[in-house]
Design a protein around this motif. Structure first.
Motif, mmCIF file in Angstrom:
data_model
loop_
_atom_site.group_PDB
_atom_site.id
_atom_site.type_symbol
_atom_site.label_atom_id
_atom_site.label_comp_id
_atom_site.label_asym_id
_atom_site.label_seq_id
_atom_site.Cartn_x
_atom_site.Cartn_y
_atom_site.Cartn_z
ATOM 1 N N PRO A 65 74.562 51.798 91.262
ATOM 2 C CA PRO A 65 75.496 51.427 90.182
ATOM 3 C C PRO A 65 76.048 50.009 90.341
ATOM 4 O O PRO A 65 76.132 49.257 89.362
ATOM 5 C CB PRO A 65 76.606 52.489 90.301
ATOM 6 N N ALA A 66 76.404 49.619 91.559
ATOM 7 C CA ALA A 66 76.947 48.255 91.767
ATOM 8 C C ALA A 66 75.881 47.214 91.443
ATOM 9 O O ALA A 66 76.162 46.191 90.799
ATOM 10 C CB ALA A 66 77.421 48.098 93.204
ATOM 11 N N PHE A 67 74.639 47.461 91.856
ATOM 12 C CA PHE A 67 73.553 46.511 91.602
ATOM 13 C C PHE A 67 73.357 46.326 90.095
ATOM 14 O O PHE A 67 73.240 45.205 89.594
ATOM 15 C CB PHE A 67 72.267 47.032 92.261
ATOM 16 N N LEU A 68 73.375 47.453 89.366
ATOM 17 C CA LEU A 68 73.163 47.382 87.920
ATOM 18 C C LEU A 68 74.340 46.699 87.224
ATOM 19 O O LEU A 68 74.155 45.776 86.413
ATOM 20 C CB LEU A 68 72.951 48.806 87.354
ATOM 21 N N VAL A 69 75.558 47.133 87.547
ATOM 22 C CA VAL A 69 76.725 46.588 86.842
ATOM 23 C C VAL A 69 76.895 45.095 87.134
ATOM 24 O O VAL A 69 77.165 44.298 86.226
ATOM 25 C CB VAL A 69 78.013 47.381 87.181
ATOM 26 N N ILE A 70 76.687 44.686 88.374
ATOM 27 C CA ILE A 70 76.849 43.258 88.689
ATOM 28 C C ILE A 70 75.772 42.431 87.976
ATOM 29 O O ILE A 70 76.039 41.340 87.468
ATOM 30 C CB ILE A 70 76.845 43.011 90.218
ATOM 31 N N SER A 71 74.567 42.986 87.877
ATOM 32 C CA SER A 71 73.533 42.281 87.104
ATOM 33 C C SER A 71 73.975 42.150 85.647
ATOM 34 O O SER A 71 73.812 41.094 85.017
ATOM 35 C CB SER A 71 72.196 43.031 87.170
ATOM 36 N N GLN A 72 74.564 43.227 85.100
ATOM 37 C CA GLN A 72 75.003 43.187 83.695
ATOM 38 C C GLN A 72 76.169 42.214 83.497
ATOM 39 O O GLN A 72 76.200 41.449 82.531
ATOM 40 C CB GLN A 72 75.403 44.602 83.237
ATOM 41 N N ALA A 119 80.505 38.962 95.714
ATOM 42 C CA ALA A 119 81.224 39.772 96.706
ATOM 43 C C ALA A 119 80.961 41.260 96.490
ATOM 44 O O ALA A 119 80.978 42.041 97.441
ATOM 45 C CB ALA A 119 82.720 39.480 96.634
ATOM 46 N N SER A 120 80.686 41.657 95.252
ATOM 47 C CA SER A 120 80.439 43.073 94.973
ATOM 48 C C SER A 120 79.085 43.541 95.495
ATOM 49 O O SER A 120 78.766 44.725 95.408
ATOM 50 C CB SER A 120 80.517 43.356 93.466
ATOM 51 N N LEU A 121 78.267 42.595 95.968
ATOM 52 C CA LEU A 121 76.946 42.989 96.493
ATOM 53 C C LEU A 121 76.750 42.581 97.949
ATOM 54 O O LEU A 121 75.682 42.816 98.514
ATOM 55 C CB LEU A 121 75.834 42.351 95.649
ATOM 56 N N ASP A 122 77.799 42.012 98.564
ATOM 57 C CA ASP A 122 77.548 41.459 99.904
ATOM 58 C C ASP A 122 77.387 42.538 100.977
ATOM 59 O O ASP A 122 76.990 42.239 102.091
ATOM 60 C CB ASP A 122 78.593 40.391 100.295
ATOM 61 N N TRP A 123 77.668 43.787 100.642
ATOM 62 C CA TRP A 123 77.508 44.898 101.584
ATOM 63 C C TRP A 123 76.091 45.478 101.541
ATOM 64 O O TRP A 123 75.748 46.365 102.331
ATOM 65 C CB TRP A 123 78.510 46.024 101.234
ATOM 66 N N LEU A 124 75.271 45.002 100.591
ATOM 67 C CA LEU A 124 73.959 45.639 100.352
ATOM 68 C C LEU A 124 72.976 45.329 101.489
ATOM 69 O O LEU A 124 72.538 44.180 101.649
ATOM 70 C CB LEU A 124 73.399 45.151 99.008
#
Ligand code: HEM
Length: 296
Positions: A65-72, A119-124
């Motif tokens: 979900p984070a990957f999709l929403v941040i892309s959007q 920052a919303s993806l730096d944990w990936l």
């Protein structure tokens, strides 16, 4: 004062006035309104149901979900950048430098928001990304036509990079138009030529990869040699530098996000991954604004 636009068939809130708001606040005893006949005016304006309906994950992996929403979110911001850049171009063409500076200032703030979004993806981690990566197939941000449009507006032109969109006629036509049209930088240079700051040169081939011009470098160097904080051309140069700096940060943060989440593995979009992205990063936004600093 702005004019109210038509909004197609989309729902739109009813027009109101300061006097009507004051009356409503009095009759509500200071509390917000809670009775609406249909959907709330906020939903009508923002299109919330459409937006939230787009959270269509394709796996049940908790990282997706984070990957999709941040892309959007980033896509929306690319679209916003296009709006600001096109407005800046219209203002430059109308010799409205104050307006153009305000548009470029807003655009720079939007790029900073884009940068913060990483920052919303730096944990990936690679293991988490692997958890849903195969299900993305060949989908890659490389195929973002809005990002490509933004790059073209910043002067990073490439005929090859519109090819992924050849089977979507309206998108392809839009990108082709942008490829052959002046970038924001071309409009800045045309504006400075009209002002007599830059000598008239050959009419550029807008679709070709931008080649730095010695006379442009010399012009920026002369402005930076004796900077005057109240000189509008100096303010424009600094605003463009801020913008290029912020955009460069987005590209670098993307590279780091790739390094963190998949290392040097090949990309989903068919490239070598990190190596391809590093080469892509070498294409510089507003090149003479940077090289001129060596001459001062
Ligand atoms: C951390 C997760 C991400 C990874 C691992 C990743 C990976 C990659 C890779 C490997 C490429 C090179 C092309 C290819 O796919 O072969 C690429 C390109 C690209 N990605 Fe991402 N990406 C990520 C997140 C994002 C996000 C959130 C966006 C925002 C929409 C985005 C936008 C782009 C764009 C615009 C390009 C083209 C860059 C250029 O032309 O220089 N990526 N990505």
């Amino acid at each position: 004062m702005s004019t109210r636009k038509q909004r197609g068939t989309a729902l739109r809130p009813r027009h109101t006035t300061a006097a009507a708001r004051a009356t409503r606040a009095r009759s509500n005893a200071g509390e917000p309104s809670v009775d609406f006949e249909a959907s709330t005016p906020y939903d009508d304006y923002v299109g919330t149901r459409t937006l939230h309906g787009l959270l269509r994950t394709i796996t049940d992996h908790p990282a997706e979900p984070a990957f999709l929403v941040i892309s959007q979110v980033m896509e929306l911001l690319f679209g916003l950048l296009r709006v600001e850049f096109q407005r800046a171009q219209a203002q430059l063409r109308a010799d409205d430098l104050d307006g153009a500076l305000a548009s470029l200032h807003r655009a720079t703030s939007h790029v900073r928001t884009l940068n913060g979004s990483w920052a919303s993806l730096d944990w990936l981690t690679p293991a988490e990304f692997n958890g849903f990566r195969d299900d993305l197939g060949e989908a890659s941000g490389f195929q973002s036509y809005m990002y490509r449009h933004v790059e073209f507006l910043l002067g990073l032109k490439s005929e090859t990079l519109i090819r992924p969109h050849h089977s979507v006629p309206d998108v392809y036509a839009d990108l082709e138009r942008a490829l052959h049209a002046p970038s924001v930088y071309d409009d800045v240079l045309a504006f400075l030529t009209r002002r007599g700051v830059l000598a008239t040169g050959h009419p550029p081939d807008y679709a070709a990869e931008y080649r730095p011009r010695p006379e442009v470098e010399a012009m920026w160097a002369s402005i930076y040699a004796a900077p005057r904080p109240t000189d509008p051309v100096y303010l424009l140069a600094e605003q463009l530098t801020e913008l290029a700096d912020a955009f460069g940060t987005w590209r670098y943060r993307h590279l780091v996000a790739v390094k963190r989440s998949m290392g040097a593995k090949p990309g989903s979009g068919g490239s070598s991954g990190l190596a391809w992205l590093s080469r892509s990063l070498e294409r510089e936004v507003f090149p003479e604004l940077w090289s001129a600093r060596t001459m001062v």
